[in-house]
Design a protein around this motif. Structure first.
Motif, PDB file in Angstrom:
ATOM      1  N   LEU A   1       0.819  -1.206   0.000  1.00  0.00           N
ATOM      2  CA  LEU A   1       0.000   0.000   0.000  1.00  0.00           C
ATOM      3  C   LEU A   1       0.855   1.259   0.000  1.00  0.00           C
ATOM      4  N   ARG A   2       2.059   1.131   0.524  1.00  0.00           N
ATOM      5  CA  ARG A   2       2.941   2.295   0.595  1.00  0.00           C
ATOM      6  C   ARG A   2       3.977   2.289  -0.526  1.00  0.00           C
ATOM      7  N   ALA A   3       3.904   1.324  -1.396  1.00  0.00           N
ATOM      8  CA  ALA A   3       4.881   1.229  -2.474  1.00  0.00           C
ATOM      9  C   ALA A   3       4.755   2.422  -3.424  1.00  0.00           C
ATOM     10  N   ASP A   4       5.857   2.717  -4.081  1.00  0.00           N
ATOM     11  CA  ASP A   4       5.859   3.840  -5.024  1.00  0.00           C
ATOM     12  C   ASP A   4       5.182   3.494  -6.351  1.00  0.00           C
ATOM     13  N   ASP A   5       4.878   2.239  -6.576  1.00  0.00           N
ATOM     14  CA  ASP A   5       4.248   1.796  -7.813  1.00  0.00           C
ATOM     15  C   ASP A   5       2.813   2.338  -7.883  1.00  0.00           C
ATOM     16  N   PRO A   6       2.485   3.127  -8.922  1.00  0.00           N
ATOM     17  CA  PRO A   6       1.129   3.686  -9.017  1.00  0.00           C
ATOM     18  C   PRO A   6       0.042   2.616  -9.153  1.00  0.00           C
ATOM     19  N   ALA A   7       0.433   1.393  -9.488  1.00  0.00           N
ATOM     20  CA  ALA A   7      -0.556   0.324  -9.590  1.00  0.00           C
ATOM     21  C   ALA A   7      -1.207   0.040  -8.238  1.00  0.00           C
ATOM     22  N   PHE A   8      -0.538   0.406  -7.150  1.00  0.00           N
ATOM     23  CA  PHE A   8      -1.058   0.136  -5.814  1.00  0.00           C
ATOM     24  C   PHE A   8      -1.933   1.269  -5.268  1.00  0.00           C
ATOM     25  N   ASP A   9      -2.037   2.365  -6.005  1.00  0.00           N
ATOM     26  CA  ASP A   9      -2.722   3.548  -5.502  1.00  0.00           C
ATOM     27  C   ASP A   9      -4.149   3.289  -5.025  1.00  0.00           C
ATOM     28  N   GLY A  10      -4.899   2.484  -5.717  1.00  0.00           N
ATOM     29  CA  GLY A  10      -6.304   2.274  -5.367  1.00  0.00           C
ATOM     30  C   GLY A  10      -6.544   1.282  -4.243  1.00  0.00           C
ATOM     31  N   LEU A  11      -5.500   0.594  -3.779  1.00  0.00           N
ATOM     32  CA  LEU A  11      -5.711  -0.442  -2.768  1.00  0.00           C
ATOM     33  C   LEU A  11      -6.209   0.112  -1.442  1.00  0.00           C
ATOM     34  N   HIS A  12      -5.631   1.195  -0.987  1.00  0.00           N
ATOM     35  CA  HIS A  12      -6.048   1.721   0.307  1.00  0.00           C
ATOM     36  C   HIS A  12      -7.499   2.189   0.252  1.00  0.00           C
ATOM     37  N   ALA A  13      -7.883   2.832  -0.830  1.00  0.00           N
ATOM     38  CA  ALA A  13      -9.273   3.272  -0.983  1.00  0.00           C
ATOM     39  C   ALA A  13     -10.211   2.065  -1.018  1.00  0.00           C
ATOM     40  N   HIS A  14      -9.813   0.995  -1.722  1.00  0.00           N
ATOM     41  CA  HIS A  14     -10.630  -0.223  -1.772  1.00  0.00           C
ATOM     42  C   HIS A  14     -10.766  -0.818  -0.371  1.00  0.00           C
ATOM     43  N   PHE A  15      -9.661  -0.850   0.359  1.00  0.00           N
ATOM     44  CA  PHE A  15      -9.639  -1.354   1.732  1.00  0.00           C
ATOM     45  C   PHE A  15     -10.675  -0.601   2.581  1.00  0.00           C
ATOM     46  N   LEU A  16     -10.622   0.712   2.550  1.00  0.00           N
ATOM     47  CA  LEU A  16     -11.548   1.519   3.343  1.00  0.00           C
ATOM     48  C   LEU A  16     -12.984   1.408   2.835  1.00  0.00           C
ATOM     49  N   ASP A  17     -13.161   1.465   1.512  1.00  0.00           N
ATOM     50  CA  ASP A  17     -14.505   1.398   0.928  1.00  0.00           C
ATOM     51  C   ASP A  17     -15.215   0.093   1.267  1.00  0.00           C
ATOM     52  N   ARG A  18     -14.471  -0.997   1.307  1.00  0.00           N
ATOM     53  CA  ARG A  18     -15.086  -2.303   1.556  1.00  0.00           C
ATOM     54  C   ARG A  18     -15.235  -2.620   3.047  1.00  0.00           C
ATOM     55  N   LEU A  19     -14.239  -2.253   3.854  1.00  0.00           N
ATOM     56  CA  LEU A  19     -14.234  -2.712   5.243  1.00  0.00           C
ATOM     57  C   LEU A  19     -14.878  -1.741   6.231  1.00  0.00           C
ATOM     58  N   LEU A  20     -14.771  -0.446   6.000  1.00  0.00           N
ATOM     59  CA  LEU A  20     -15.387   0.505   6.937  1.00  0.00           C
ATOM     60  C   LEU A  20     -16.896   0.298   7.080  1.00  0.00           C
ATOM     61  N   PRO A  21     -17.645   0.151   5.981  1.00  0.00           N
ATOM     62  CA  PRO A  21     -19.096  -0.045   6.139  1.00  0.00           C
ATOM     63  C   PRO A  21     -19.444  -1.335   6.890  1.00  0.00           C
ATOM     64  N   VAL A  22     -18.636  -2.375   6.709  1.00  0.00           N
ATOM     65  CA  VAL A  22     -18.889  -3.644   7.403  1.00  0.00           C
ATOM     66  C   VAL A  22     -18.674  -3.458   8.900  1.00  0.00           C
ATOM     67  N   CYS A  23     -17.570  -2.845   9.256  1.00  0.00           N
ATOM     68  CA  CYS A  23     -17.286  -2.593  10.667  1.00  0.00           C
ATOM     69  C   CYS A  23     -18.374  -1.698  11.266  1.00  0.00           C
ATOM     70  N   ALA A  24     -18.783  -0.671  10.545  1.00  0.00           N
ATOM     71  CA  ALA A  24     -19.834   0.231  11.027  1.00  0.00           C
ATOM     72  C   ALA A  24     -21.150  -0.526  11.237  1.00  0.00           C
ATOM     73  N   GLU A  25     -21.492  -1.405  10.310  1.00  0.00           N
ATOM     74  CA  GLU A  25     -22.723  -2.193  10.441  1.00  0.00           C
ATOM     75  C   GLU A  25     -22.685  -3.068  11.694  1.00  0.00           C
ATOM     76  N   LEU A  26     -21.541  -3.697  11.941  1.00  0.00           N
ATOM     77  CA  LEU A  26     -21.401  -4.552  13.124  1.00  0.00           C
ATOM     78  C   LEU A  26     -21.481  -3.720  14.408  1.00  0.00           C
ATOM     79  N   LEU A  27     -20.828  -2.561  14.412  1.00  0.00           N
ATOM     80  CA  LEU A  27     -20.899  -1.683  15.589  1.00  0.00           C
ATOM     81  C   LEU A  27     -22.321  -1.207  15.837  1.00  0.00           C
ATOM     82  N   GLU A  28     -23.009  -0.807  14.765  1.00  0.00           N
ATOM     83  CA  GLU A  28     -24.388  -0.327  14.907  1.00  0.00           C
ATOM     84  C   GLU A  28     -25.314  -1.423  15.422  1.00  0.00           C
TER      85      GLU A  28
END
Length: 193
Positions: free
Chosen positions: A115-142
């Motif tokens: 995720l921290r690599a300089d390769d631009p191919a990795f740029d979208g991984l962190h956003a995908h990580f947050l987009d997919r996992l934050l709503p799941v965690c929020a649903e479980l907390l709620e």
């Protein structure tokens, strides 16, 4: 076109999807054991395919690392609603999901570094990580808050960030049990009685 011909394409797509998932699971297992720089031939051997099959799906190592990381994120995301539906309580589902999240964070040698690599191919991984996992965690907390099991108003990002911080260095110290510490954190979310 007869019915047999129409049914063949979806079956082939399902088989191709299953084969690709098996390949990604094999790559993830090799990455856990040997890191993301593991020889592609080790991945091919574990998956029971030839090198050409891997390169046909993933022309570069970056493509393979990204696919494995996304596959693991998606599996963790899909587990949340299933655990909530099957769990005895929402808090138990949250605790089990956090265990899976810890396993994901701790066992993916080198993938988090990608995720921290300089390769631009990795740029979208962190956003995908947050987009997919934050709503799941929020649903479980709620759900746990609605059931009166935990305090209301807990933030999914803060919880995931806290768990992530507990996982730092866990892969390099066999005495450090990030899962146990994350379990203590989740237990501490309980509403005082």
């Amino acid at each position: 076109m007869d019915d047999g011909a129409r049914g063949a394409a979806p079956a082939q797509r399902k088989d191709a999807r299953r084969n690709k998932e098996a390949l990604l699971d094999a790559a993830a297992a090799v990455f856990v054991a040997s890191g993301v720089e593991a020889p592609v031939r080790d991945i091919a051997a574990r998956a029971g395919v030839g090198l050409g099959t891997i390169y046909r799906h993933f022309p570069t190592r970056a493509d393979l690392v990204i696919a494995v990381y996304r596959h693991q994120i998606d599996a963790c995301a899909e587990a949340g609603p299933a655990l909530l539906a099957a769990g005895p309580t929402p808090h138990a589902a949250l605790a089990r999901w956090i265990d899976l999240f810890v396993d994901f964070l701790v066992t993916k040698h080198g993938l988090a570094g990608a995720l921290r690599a300089d390769d631009p191919a990795f740029d979208g991984l962190h956003a995908h990580f947050l987009d997919r996992l934050l709503p799941v965690c929020a649903e479980l907390l709620e759900a746990a808050a609605a059931a009166g099991e935990i305090r209301p108003g807990l933030d999914a990002y803060e919880l995931m960030r806290g768990v992530g911080n507990l996982c730092i260095g866990a892969d390099s110290d066999p005495r450090y049990d990030a899962r146990r510490l994350a379990g203590l954190l989740v237990a501490g979310l309980r509403r005082p009685r």
